[in-house]
Scaffold this motif. Structure first.
Motif, mmCIF file in Angstrom:
data_model
loop_
_atom_site.group_PDB
_atom_site.id
_atom_site.type_symbol
_atom_site.label_atom_id
_atom_site.label_comp_id
_atom_site.label_asym_id
_atom_site.label_seq_id
_atom_site.Cartn_x
_atom_site.Cartn_y
_atom_site.Cartn_z
ATOM 1 N N UNK A 32 1.883 -3.790 0.747
ATOM 2 C CA UNK A 32 3.249 -3.284 0.608
ATOM 3 C C UNK A 32 4.176 -3.894 1.656
ATOM 4 N N UNK A 33 3.599 -4.414 2.731
ATOM 5 C CA UNK A 33 4.450 -4.932 3.808
ATOM 6 C C UNK A 33 5.275 -6.129 3.371
ATOM 7 N N UNK A 60 6.857 -6.353 0.608
ATOM 8 C CA UNK A 60 7.895 -5.880 -0.315
ATOM 9 C C UNK A 60 9.181 -5.515 0.446
ATOM 10 N N UNK A 61 10.180 -5.097 -0.329
ATOM 11 C CA UNK A 61 11.388 -4.540 0.288
ATOM 12 C C UNK A 61 12.639 -5.324 -0.018
#
Lengths: 542, 542
Positions: free
Chosen positions: B532-533, B535-536
């Motif tokens: 998930x790191x 992403x964003x």
């Protein structure tokens, strides 16, 4: 959990305030008025606004950005595209209270994650009050790279303003540095500390004149390439007036550092509005304006129409090392380029360190009769903010809590003040000496999400017992930005009636950057569902 | 859906490739070796690496960044903290294939969202092969602001290298501009197009010498403040050798623009490694090196030990407007500051536009006997990339598909090539004329996630029928970066055996920025769960 609501300071703690909101309350963001939709592309361009070429932030190619014109109750929708290469962006709508939309206040690290390059972020808010407002970046020191502009909100046609004029103009005042903001910010965050220095130019509506002939260039670029006195970007602004007509000048300041005096040779200016509130009219020759303030003044074209006149703005409150900016008031039908017969320097202004004139203007600003909003007679809480400097871990900081540091190496708090919802809060800005001998600076403080009543000013140390007795509770002006003079104090009052988290800070860009800022938080249990668009960083990413 | 996998180009389309991954395959990112953990803080500092003060990106205060030293099979964990003010960052691990961890390849817009200011991002990958590699930013043109460093991977103790030496040194070569990257990038993305120009300095291991005396300053900063020839940051590098000993020099180039020649006065250099692969040894006086390449050369301290010698690096392939960088080879026990008796310019190098010597070196590089990895005899697909220029919507672009544009105003594709997993792909880099008359440039192409076999070089137009017959299928070197010479072609082959999306691009920073880049995508159904790191941003935000 609330302790995580704070600015991302120079140590870059990024636990975003957005986690603080809880869904209990729902509000509509649509007002009764029109929807006004704007598509803005923000990017860097090489421009020469003071004849010296440097990177400037533009909106749709414009610097300053386009003026937003709307009517009270309208909904503003700005689809902001970040076309920077590697840099993020946010935009703060300065003076707009964001009632019901605290997440669109545009403060990086407080109300939203920054907008990444390539992304489009949509701001949507209601302009609920007529008046003169501004917008600008609220991220790092990005504002001074040029992301600035004005907002002009007219009253409903059923509620005429208490003064008349024939034309309505906006003039945004700024100061301007040739160094990039990253270099200045790096110096401020370094040991040894490197001060940003004085600006190279002042500008009226994005136009200044740097003296190119004094400017020796590097061998990489020729002088003409870097500094071109005849560049169209820095042609002098001309305001053409028709004799006998009255002009409303909406004057805003988004300087990085400088307090300004603004004057038009031979003409009086009648102050009628301050930060969106009507002022009991009074006349000045020099309008003093601090970063973050807006004023409307009425100018009557009532002087000898056979000549033109200098419009100037010049630095007060700091030793004047930067030359004034000039524009021309052109009486029709004189030629717009006809030089006034006098030197531009003939415009009178008081000495830079003569605070009396400035304080007199501040004191003279009262709410207009018929438009009074009386303040609560008492407050529930008093916060005294000491305006001085200190060091934290060896780094220079501006210091913002109520304690004179016993040594130069102070500690920091997260700067969050929780206010009971709907409580009345007094803030006393207490100025003091900086870390230099015999030096106390002017600080314009700006409050987000609210207006405050300006209750009083004083010299020296605020006396908690006696000074409040002298507060003006009859006709104090409401503002969102107010200055505290060297070695003086300024008292203000506001009602914490807008749910959200709201920045309160010195509007000098470098002071803000160095930590002269706090956050007021109140009524967050009344804040509606947060839009997902403000997420994507810190704890909001997970 | 795959069409959304692409670089964020200058028009900033940010639909991130990460949405392309599907969870079908799971791999462990841990190797057999040690875990080596690093905490890095990335920020801007004012430094004077070539005596001229400017903003430099540092890692833990160092420029170039710290050399990562590890052994084959080790797991590298870098906790990268972005301490920029408003700018994002990523780091690419140049030459590391990221097998099983394609999401940590560190290419903004292709393998991850950028890391925001204040955030900590953790890269974790295995260095699965001995050799000399590098790391650098892969975002905008940020690499040339100084986020660069080297990676040195030693073989397992049970597998000695096929050559011996007494000492092991790293020398990172760069070129250096005094303008900031934002200003250069803005010029490249403008109409009219503004070329970045030639660099002001070359640097050996982050040290160069700009001629301060020619450098007239602006009135804002004194000459000594901006350019200080005796600044410690730009003191000349001294390599002290003991007579008779052998030194392995790991030489990498992360120039923005320049192809280089590297030489040590009076000494032969024996080439033994290229981009992590052992080379059948051969000897040169001038090592030619293109941006993105690494070489190991052996240097024997076998010359007259009573004096010191010049180490120089100088520009080839472009008119040499930037002076060579110099360092000193100091024979112990001579004083390190003892000047060599000869002028630094006495180091021989061929004329800048004499491609024969450079091509001869390229052709001489063969895989070392005993370490051959024979290429597949045939390929499944041939991609010919025309290396030239064009305009798209009036903006200058480098143009990278197989068609000579019939007019200067070309169109663009998203630049994604889908390759069948495990298929064998040939790429022919076909050079051509730029948009200037009689001009063809040198382009070093770098492939992420794979090494390729260098099958051959030729002059003029590649002949699909005949030239492949001359391919070296016996002992071609494997590399990750290879140059195509002016008006020539270079053929390479690789197996698309690493699931992921992988950039392939010209390693000249401005060419990359202008669009000289594509993405190879293969086997994405075999890619494990994305962290998930990464992403964003873009579609990964939602």
């Amino acid at each position: 959990m609330m302790r995580s609501c704070r600015f991302s300071d120079t140590s870059h703690v990024f636990t975003l305030m957005v986690i603080c909101f809880i869904t209990l309350f729902s509000s509509s963001v649509h007002g009764q008025g029109k929807i006004r939709r704007f598509k803005w592309e923000v990017k860097y361009e090489l421009k020469s606004p003071d004849c010296f070429e440097k990177l400037v932030i533009t909106i749709n190619g414009q610097f300053p950005g386009p003026t937003i014109k709307a009517q009270q109750g309208d909904t503003i929708i700005v689809e902001l595209k970040n076309s920077f290469m590697t840099e993020n962006v946010v935009v703060h709508w300065h003076g707009i209270r964001q009632i019901g939309t605290p997440w669109f206040d545009g403060v990086e690290g407080v109300t939203q994650c920054p907008i990444l390059p390539g992304e489009v972020f949509t701001y949507q808010f209601v302009v609920d009050r007529p008046g003169t407002y501004m917008y600008h970046s609220h991220y790092g020191m990005q504002r001074e790279s040029g992301l600035i502009g004005m907002i002009r909100v007219s009253p409903p046609s059923t509620e005429p303003e208490p003064f008349t004029y024939d034309y309505d103009w906006s003039l945004l005042l700024t100061d301007w540095y040739h160094k990039g903001m990253s270099e200045k910010a790096t110096g401020l965050a370094s040991i040894p500390f490197k001060w940003v220095g004085e600006p190279q130019s002042l500008m009226i509506q994005g136009r200044g004149r740097f003296n190119c002939t004094n400017n020796l260039m590097t061998p990489q670029r020729s002088e003409a390439e870097v500094c071109n006195a005849s560049h169209a970007d820095c042609s002098r602004l001309v305001l053409t007036v028709i004799p006998g007509k009255t002009y409303r000048l909406r004057i805003g300041s988004l300087t990085s550092l400088s307090a300004l005096s603004f004057q038009i040779e031979g003409h009086n200016l009648t102050v009628v509005e301050a930060d969106g509130h009507y002022v009991e009219p009074f006349t000045v020759r020099n309008l003093f304006i601090y970063s973050g303030e807006t004023y409307s003044v009425l100018l009557k074209a009532d002087q000898n129409p056979s000549r033109n006149y200098w419009i100037t703005t010049s630095i007060v409150s700091r030793p004047e090392k930067t030359p004034p900016a000039t524009a021309v008031l052109n009486y029709h039908p004189n030629h717009p380029r006809k030089h006034p017969p006098t030197p531009a320097s003939s415009n009178f202004r008081p000495a830079w360190n003569d605070t009396r004139h400035r304080l007199a203007q501040s004191v003279a600003i009262k709410a207009r009769k018929g438009f009074l909003h009386a303040p609560p007679e008492n407050s529930d809480k008093v916060i005294v903010l000491l305006n001085t400097q200190s060091k934290v871990n060896g780094y220079m900081r501006c210091y913002d809590i109520f304690a004179v540091p016993s040594n130069a190496n102070a500690t920091m708090s997260d700067g969050i003040y929780r206010l009971k919802f709907n409580s009345t809060v007094d803030v006393v800005l207490q100025n003091a000496n900086t870390m230099s001998v015999n030096n106390s600076e002017t600080h314009p403080w700006h409050l987000h999400g609210h207006d405050f009543w300006v209750l009083g000013y004083g010299e020296g140390k605020f006396n908690e017992s006696n000074d409040p007795k002298r507060y003006n509770l009859v006709d104090p002006i409401m503002k969102n930005t107010v200055a505290v003079q060297p070695y003086g104090w300024t008292a203000l009052r506001f009602r914490a009636d807008n749910p959200g988290v709201w920045a309160f800070h010195c509007h000098i860009e470098s002071h803000f950057f160095m930590g002269m800022r706090i956050v007021f938080e109140s009524g967050i249990d009344r804040v509606a569902n947060l839009p997902s668009s403000i997420m994507g960083c810190g704890q909001a990413k997970r």
